[in-house]
Design a protein around this motif. Structure first.
Motif, mmCIF file in Angstrom:
data_model
loop_
_atom_site.group_PDB
_atom_site.id
_atom_site.type_symbol
_atom_site.label_atom_id
_atom_site.label_comp_id
_atom_site.label_asym_id
_atom_site.label_seq_id
_atom_site.Cartn_x
_atom_site.Cartn_y
_atom_site.Cartn_z
ATOM 1 N N ARG A 468 15.285 -47.161 32.978
ATOM 2 C CA ARG A 468 13.720 -46.296 32.527
ATOM 3 C C ARG A 468 12.697 -47.032 32.856
ATOM 4 N NH1 ARG A 468 16.975 -42.283 27.930
ATOM 5 N NH2 ARG A 468 17.751 -41.081 29.630
ATOM 6 N N GLY A 469 13.135 -48.118 32.744
ATOM 7 C CA GLY A 469 11.964 -49.324 32.056
ATOM 8 C C GLY A 469 11.522 -49.573 33.887
ATOM 9 N N ALA A 470 11.593 -49.302 34.523
ATOM 10 C CA ALA A 470 11.497 -50.011 36.184
ATOM 11 C C ALA A 470 10.542 -48.519 36.528
ATOM 12 C CB ALA A 470 12.498 -50.042 37.037
ATOM 13 N N GLY A 471 10.557 -47.833 35.593
ATOM 14 C CA GLY A 471 8.732 -46.883 36.404
ATOM 15 C C GLY A 471 7.858 -47.455 35.419
ATOM 16 N N GLU A 472 7.982 -47.315 33.918
ATOM 17 C CA GLU A 472 6.900 -48.210 33.359
ATOM 18 C C GLU A 472 6.109 -49.123 33.585
ATOM 19 O OE1 GLU A 472 9.143 -48.371 29.826
ATOM 20 O OE2 GLU A 472 9.567 -46.756 29.504
ATOM 21 N N LYS A 473 6.970 -50.141 34.290
ATOM 22 C CA LYS A 473 6.517 -51.310 35.238
ATOM 23 C C LYS A 473 5.716 -51.199 36.476
ATOM 24 C CE LYS A 473 9.703 -54.218 33.196
ATOM 25 N NZ LYS A 473 11.354 -55.318 33.072
ATOM 26 N N ARG A 477 1.960 -51.560 37.190
ATOM 27 C CA ARG A 477 1.305 -52.618 38.562
ATOM 28 C C ARG A 477 0.494 -52.066 39.033
ATOM 29 N NH1 ARG A 477 5.576 -57.237 40.006
ATOM 30 N NH2 ARG A 477 6.437 -58.127 38.188
ATOM 31 N N ILE A 478 0.427 -51.057 39.634
ATOM 32 C CA ILE A 478 -0.463 -50.103 40.319
ATOM 33 C C ILE A 478 -0.565 -49.164 39.451
ATOM 34 C CG2 ILE A 478 1.387 -51.437 42.295
ATOM 35 C CD1 ILE A 478 2.867 -48.735 42.406
ATOM 36 N N GLY A 479 -0.823 -48.306 38.909
ATOM 37 C CA GLY A 479 -1.088 -47.148 37.936
ATOM 38 C C GLY A 479 -0.459 -45.858 38.275
ATOM 39 N N VAL A 480 -0.534 -45.220 37.404
ATOM 40 C CA VAL A 480 -0.307 -43.448 37.494
ATOM 41 C C VAL A 480 -0.283 -43.066 39.260
ATOM 42 C CG1 VAL A 480 -0.137 -41.812 36.121
ATOM 43 C CG2 VAL A 480 -0.615 -43.511 34.763
ATOM 44 N N LEU A 484 3.326 -42.547 41.152
ATOM 45 C CA LEU A 484 4.203 -40.894 41.326
ATOM 46 C C LEU A 484 4.282 -40.954 42.665
ATOM 47 C CD1 LEU A 484 2.121 -38.872 38.507
ATOM 48 C CD2 LEU A 484 4.543 -39.633 38.197
ATOM 49 N N ARG A 485 3.423 -41.453 43.681
ATOM 50 C CA ARG A 485 3.106 -41.200 45.168
ATOM 51 C C ARG A 485 4.146 -42.319 45.516
ATOM 52 N NH1 ARG A 485 -2.986 -41.603 44.686
ATOM 53 N NH2 ARG A 485 -2.567 -43.980 45.474
ATOM 54 N N LEU A 486 4.239 -43.157 45.392
ATOM 55 C CA LEU A 486 5.483 -43.760 45.730
ATOM 56 C C LEU A 486 6.885 -43.900 44.971
ATOM 57 C CD1 LEU A 486 4.589 -47.427 44.885
ATOM 58 C CD2 LEU A 486 4.660 -46.899 47.324
ATOM 59 N N ARG A 487 6.855 -43.126 43.848
ATOM 60 C CA ARG A 487 8.213 -42.674 43.616
ATOM 61 C C ARG A 487 8.346 -41.187 44.301
ATOM 62 N NH1 ARG A 487 10.424 -43.430 37.546
ATOM 63 N NH2 ARG A 487 11.929 -42.185 38.632
ATOM 64 N N ASP A 488 7.864 -40.536 44.498
ATOM 65 C CA ASP A 488 8.272 -39.200 45.483
ATOM 66 C C ASP A 488 8.603 -39.817 46.823
ATOM 67 O OD1 ASP A 488 7.355 -37.816 42.994
ATOM 68 O OD2 ASP A 488 5.030 -37.249 43.368
ATOM 69 N N ARG A 489 7.344 -40.305 47.511
ATOM 70 C CA ARG A 489 7.823 -40.707 48.688
ATOM 71 C C ARG A 489 9.065 -41.171 48.462
ATOM 72 N NH1 ARG A 489 9.374 -39.550 53.440
ATOM 73 N NH2 ARG A 489 9.026 -40.639 55.457
#
Length: 537
Positions: A468-473, A477-480, A484-489
């Motif tokens: 879970r901490g990976a998403g927060e970090k 680093r790159i903003g919300v 979100l775009r990176l995680r969705d894709r």
């Protein structure tokens, strides 16, 4: 025998459907179905289609029978000279011999009947034939035909419109001879079955007799080599057997045992074969008798299709049902493993062991590249375990299915690990490029390290609850929005990747089954072709 073109077209279409049938799975009843298919093709190719196309062709009488029944001697005696080898060695007749009048030669020199047999006009043991260019071409043709030949002899003593074919023994020790004998009988207008006083009760001749009755073929029986002292008794006993079998009205001729019957090529006296010769001559030259003999066999063969075709279609349906069961076992196994892999990812199974240690040490003790390597190796191991588990499940299901005997059971595949590793590395590179593209669009200065962004993205996608901490970090680093775009894709790519890897392995397990070409269309096509034929009749 005046057949409309539409009926011939329907019969040819039916023949093509039979030829396209595949029965590769070792189901109960499959050997019988394969034999039925071979018999249907032989009867359609060798007799029914050519006979209906050329009703004026000569009457073909095939002389068949058991080993040592005297078939060749009988043929030679009917012709009046030695045209087929006779002797005490068995089997004598290896190459079938067809005898006809010179004026009828053209009917049999081509491929009108028995198209799978190479025509030869000289004995195979004449060495001088091989010294000529034509002889060498013939030798090559023989090899291409698998050594299956038909020797044609022409004699002026045989009446026009009649051909005799001396077939191999129906009970030959040589499998190829038995198969060829059955094929030749299927090509006959008249089945002339020869047996002897000592073998008339044998099972194999009776099987042929019952088959002729079943097909309603024109049948003649010759009881050969009967000793004079028991001639009346043997003839009476054999007649009683035939009557009980429903064959009492079949024309039957008795040939006594004579010195010429002992083999060696001697000809029987003309009087010994005169009744049979007269019967053949009458059915050759009398239009009504000829029509009755040829029409009975042809119509009997047509009628038999109504019974044999549904049997073949049923066997085809059983093959397809078995193929569906085998396929379903593979698809179900990989579907279950795919679901289990996704559950394991959600539970954080990838972040375990050495990979979990590296994640906890990132970024102080572990570089982004090392973390990506470890995540990729852990995902590969998870997928390899899934493939192995699916294969075990398939093997267990297939062991319970007789049809699986035609396909090797899934075994540990050493190459599976390499294939999965290549696919995972490719997917990792796609995610790295995705991270590089997202970082390049950021206005943030200095821009974050693309490798670090990729490592956090992969950890967030594969780590489940443990990452879970990976998403927060990643957000830091790159903003919300970018995160979100990176995680969705990236999530879409993970799903596509898992499906692609498991689907590829599943398809590899299905490939041997698909190669057997067991399709559902064959059954419907057989029934439809039979329906069209019956309508045209």
């Amino acid at each position: 025998m005046d057949v409309r073109p539409q009926l011939l077209d329907a019969l040819s279409a039916l023949r093509d459907r039979v030829a396209s049938v595949r029965l590769p799975l070792p189901l109960p009843g499959a050997p019988r179905a394969r034999q039925t298919r071979a018999e249907l093709l032989a009867q359609l190719d060798d007799y029914l289609v050519p006979r209906l196309k050329s009703p004026e062709a000569p009457l073909l009488a095939v002389i068949g029978g058991s080993t040592g029944a005297g078939k060749s001697t009988l043929v030679n005696s009917l012709v009046g000279r030695q045209v087929s080898e006779a002797g005490v060695l068995r089997p004598t007749t290896r190459t079938p011999v067809l005898v006809c009048h010179p004026d009828d030669h053209h009917w049999f020199a081509g491929m009108r009947v028995l198209p799978d047999l190479l025509r030869v006009w000289l004995p195979a043991d004449e060495e001088e034939e091989l010294l000529t260019p034509a002889g060498r071409r013939t030798a090559k043709a023989r090899a291409a035909a698998g050594g299956r030949e038909l020797r044609i002899e022409t004699v002026s003593t045989l009446p026009r419109g009649l051909a005799l074919l001396d077939a191999p023994d129906i009970d030959s020790l040589v499998v190829e001879n038995r198969a060829l004998a059955a094929e030749l009988i299927c090509a006959a207008d008249v089945w002339v079955m020869v047996t002897t006083a000592s073998r008339y009760a044998d099972a194999v001749p009776w099987h042929i007799l019952r088959t002729a009755k079943e097909y309603k073929a024109t049948l003649v029986i010759v009881l050969d080599r009967v000793p004079h002292q028991v001639l009346a008794e043997v003839s009476r006993q054999y007649g009683a057997l035939l009557t009980r079998a429903g064959l009492g009205d079949v024309p039957r001729f008795t040939v006594p045992e004579l010195p010429e019957s002992a083999g060696g090529g001697g000809l029987l006296p003309a009087s010994a074969v005169a009744p049979l010769a007269a019967w053949l001559l009458h059915h050759t030259q009398d239009p009504a008798a000829r029509q009755q003999a040829v029409g009975r066999t042809a119509l009997g063969a047509l009628d038999s299709l109504r019974r044999r075709m549904p049997e073949l279609a049923s066997a085809v349906a059983a093959q397809h049902a078995a193929a569906v069961r085998l396929t379903s076992a593979v698809e179900d196994a990989y579907r279950r493993e795919g679901k289990r892999v996704r559950g394991r990812l959600d539970a954080g199974a990838v972040l375990a062991g050495d990979t979990l240690t590296r994640w906890r040490g990132y970024p102080l003790d572990t570089t982004a590249d090392e973390l990506l390597d470890s995540l990729a190796e852990s995902l590969s191991a998870l997928l390899q375990c899934a493939v192995a588990a699916a294969d075990e499940r398939i093997a267990e299901a297939w062991r319970k299915e007789p049809a699986a005997g035609a396909i090797p059971l899934p075994t540990p595949d050493r190459e599976a690990g390499r294939r999965i590793g290549v696919a995972v590395r490719h997917w990792r590179r796609v995610l790295e490029e995705l991270a590089e593209e997202e970082v390049a669009q950021l206005a943030k200065q200095p821009p974050p390290d693309p490798d670090g962004v990729a490592a956090l993205l992969v950890a967030a996608l594969l780590g489940g609850k443990r990452a879970r901490g990976a998403g927060e970090k990643l957000v830091e680093r790159i903003g919300v929005q970018a995160a979100l775009r990176l995680r969705d894709r990236g999530g879409e790519l993970v799903g596509e990747h898992l499906d692609q890897v498991l689907r590829a392995e599943r398809d590899r397990r299905l490939a041997p089954l698909d190669a057997l070409e067991v399709t559902p269309e064959a059954q419907a096509e057989l029934i439809a072709a039979l329906s069209v034929l019956q309508k045209e009749r």
